[in-house]
Design a protein around this motif. Structure first.
Motif, mmCIF file in Angstrom:
data_model
loop_
_atom_site.group_PDB
_atom_site.id
_atom_site.type_symbol
_atom_site.label_atom_id
_atom_site.label_comp_id
_atom_site.label_asym_id
_atom_site.label_seq_id
_atom_site.Cartn_x
_atom_site.Cartn_y
_atom_site.Cartn_z
ATOM 1 N N VAL A 149 -41.267 16.572 19.017
ATOM 2 C CA VAL A 149 -40.592 16.163 17.786
ATOM 3 C C VAL A 149 -39.172 15.734 18.132
ATOM 4 N N PRO A 150 -38.489 15.060 17.203
ATOM 5 C CA PRO A 150 -37.117 14.628 17.494
ATOM 6 C C PRO A 150 -36.232 15.813 17.880
ATOM 7 N N TRP A 151 -35.387 15.598 18.864
ATOM 8 C CA TRP A 151 -34.501 16.649 19.350
ATOM 9 C C TRP A 151 -33.406 16.960 18.341
ATOM 10 N N GLY A 152 -33.028 18.234 18.287
ATOM 11 C CA GLY A 152 -31.865 18.633 17.507
ATOM 12 C C GLY A 152 -30.590 18.353 18.285
ATOM 13 N N GLN A 153 -29.489 18.862 17.774
ATOM 14 C CA GLN A 153 -28.198 18.600 18.410
ATOM 15 C C GLN A 153 -27.954 19.513 19.619
ATOM 16 N N GLY A 154 -28.735 20.567 19.728
ATOM 17 C CA GLY A 154 -28.546 21.508 20.830
ATOM 18 C C GLY A 154 -27.370 22.428 20.585
ATOM 19 N N THR A 155 -27.228 23.415 21.458
ATOM 20 C CA THR A 155 -26.100 24.346 21.393
ATOM 21 C C THR A 155 -25.553 24.537 22.805
ATOM 22 N N GLN A 156 -24.239 24.399 22.936
ATOM 23 C CA GLN A 156 -23.604 24.440 24.251
ATOM 24 C C GLN A 156 -23.422 25.881 24.704
ATOM 25 N N VAL A 157 -23.850 26.151 25.927
ATOM 26 C CA VAL A 157 -23.611 27.435 26.580
ATOM 27 C C VAL A 157 -22.760 27.167 27.813
ATOM 28 N N THR A 158 -21.618 27.822 27.891
ATOM 29 C CA THR A 158 -20.730 27.674 29.027
ATOM 30 C C THR A 158 -20.470 29.047 29.618
ATOM 31 N N SER A 189 -23.876 38.062 27.962
ATOM 32 C CA SER A 189 -25.115 37.790 27.236
ATOM 33 C C SER A 189 -24.837 36.905 26.036
ATOM 34 N N LEU A 190 -25.860 36.164 25.645
ATOM 35 C CA LEU A 190 -25.844 35.378 24.418
ATOM 36 C C LEU A 190 -27.245 35.379 23.833
ATOM 37 N N ARG A 191 -27.319 35.192 22.524
ATOM 38 C CA ARG A 191 -28.607 35.045 21.853
ATOM 39 C C ARG A 191 -28.613 33.728 21.092
ATOM 40 N N LEU A 192 -29.502 32.849 21.479
ATOM 41 C CA LEU A 192 -29.641 31.565 20.820
ATOM 42 C C LEU A 192 -30.726 31.632 19.754
ATOM 43 N N SER A 193 -30.546 30.841 18.716
ATOM 44 C CA SER A 193 -31.539 30.740 17.652
ATOM 45 C C SER A 193 -31.906 29.279 17.432
ATOM 46 N N GLN A 196 -37.591 19.021 11.768
ATOM 47 C CA GLN A 196 -36.193 19.285 12.046
ATOM 48 C C GLN A 196 -36.026 20.547 12.880
ATOM 49 N N LEU A 197 -35.127 20.476 13.830
ATOM 50 C CA LEU A 197 -34.795 21.595 14.696
ATOM 51 C C LEU A 197 -33.283 21.792 14.662
ATOM 52 N N VAL A 198 -32.838 23.023 14.447
ATOM 53 C CA VAL A 198 -31.409 23.321 14.407
ATOM 54 C C VAL A 198 -31.135 24.508 15.316
ATOM 55 N N GLU A 199 -30.425 24.240 16.419
ATOM 56 C CA GLU A 199 -30.090 25.278 17.381
ATOM 57 C C GLU A 199 -28.695 25.822 17.100
ATOM 58 N N SER A 200 -28.508 27.116 17.405
ATOM 59 C CA SER A 200 -27.204 27.747 17.217
ATOM 60 C C SER A 200 -27.077 28.937 18.148
ATOM 61 N N GLY A 201 -25.859 29.475 18.250
ATOM 62 C CA GLY A 201 -25.628 30.700 18.999
ATOM 63 C C GLY A 201 -24.963 30.519 20.347
ATOM 64 N N GLY A 202 -24.732 29.290 20.751
ATOM 65 C CA GLY A 202 -24.081 29.067 22.027
ATOM 66 C C GLY A 202 -22.613 29.443 21.995
ATOM 67 N N GLY A 203 -21.979 29.353 23.155
ATOM 68 C CA GLY A 203 -20.561 29.675 23.233
ATOM 69 C C GLY A 203 -20.109 29.798 24.662
#
Length: 118
Positions: free
Chosen positions: A106-115, A17-21, A3-10
């Motif tokens: 491995v299966p992809w997570g949902q990703g995190t959107q960066v705009t 700057s942004l920091r993704l996890s 399992q992969l869980v991405e976060s921190g986008g915006g």
């Protein structure tokens, strides 16, 4: 299950700057190179940064000197510090274990959107 869980986008202004996890299950993380990918609208997914289990890093030319990948083995987490963001950095960002090209092992997570707005 892996399992992969991405976060921190915006949403951020150009130059910001942004920091993704990315939190990965232990079975994925340990001993593996980890990578950050992105997929912009209408474009193919691309690998932008990778870090080995020993901490060696590699970057795509488009993000070199602006993005920094790091990992915390105790937390099974990989980070992407993004600075001097540009509108063309706008994409959904994903992490995975790199294989060939822009594929992941491995299966992809949902990703995190960066705009990035201009």
């Amino acid at each position: 299950q892996a399992q992969l869980v991405e976060s921190g986008g915006g949403l951020v202004q150009a130059g910001g700057s942004l920091r993704l996890s990315c939190a990965a299950s232990g079975s994925i993380f340990r001993f593996n190179t980890m990578g950050w990918y992105r997929q912009a609208p209408g474009k193919q997914r691309e690998l932008v940064a990778r870090i080995t289990s020993a901490g060696s890093t590699n970057y795509d030319d488009s993000v070199k000197a602006r993005f920094t990948i790091s990992r915390d083995d105790a937390k099974n987490t990989v980070y992407l510090q993004m600075m001097s963001l540009r509108p063309d950095d706008t994409a959904v960002y994903y992490c995975n274990v790199p294989t060939l090209g822009a594929n992941g092992a491995v299966p992809w997570g949902q990703g995190t959107q960066v705009t990035v707005s201009s």
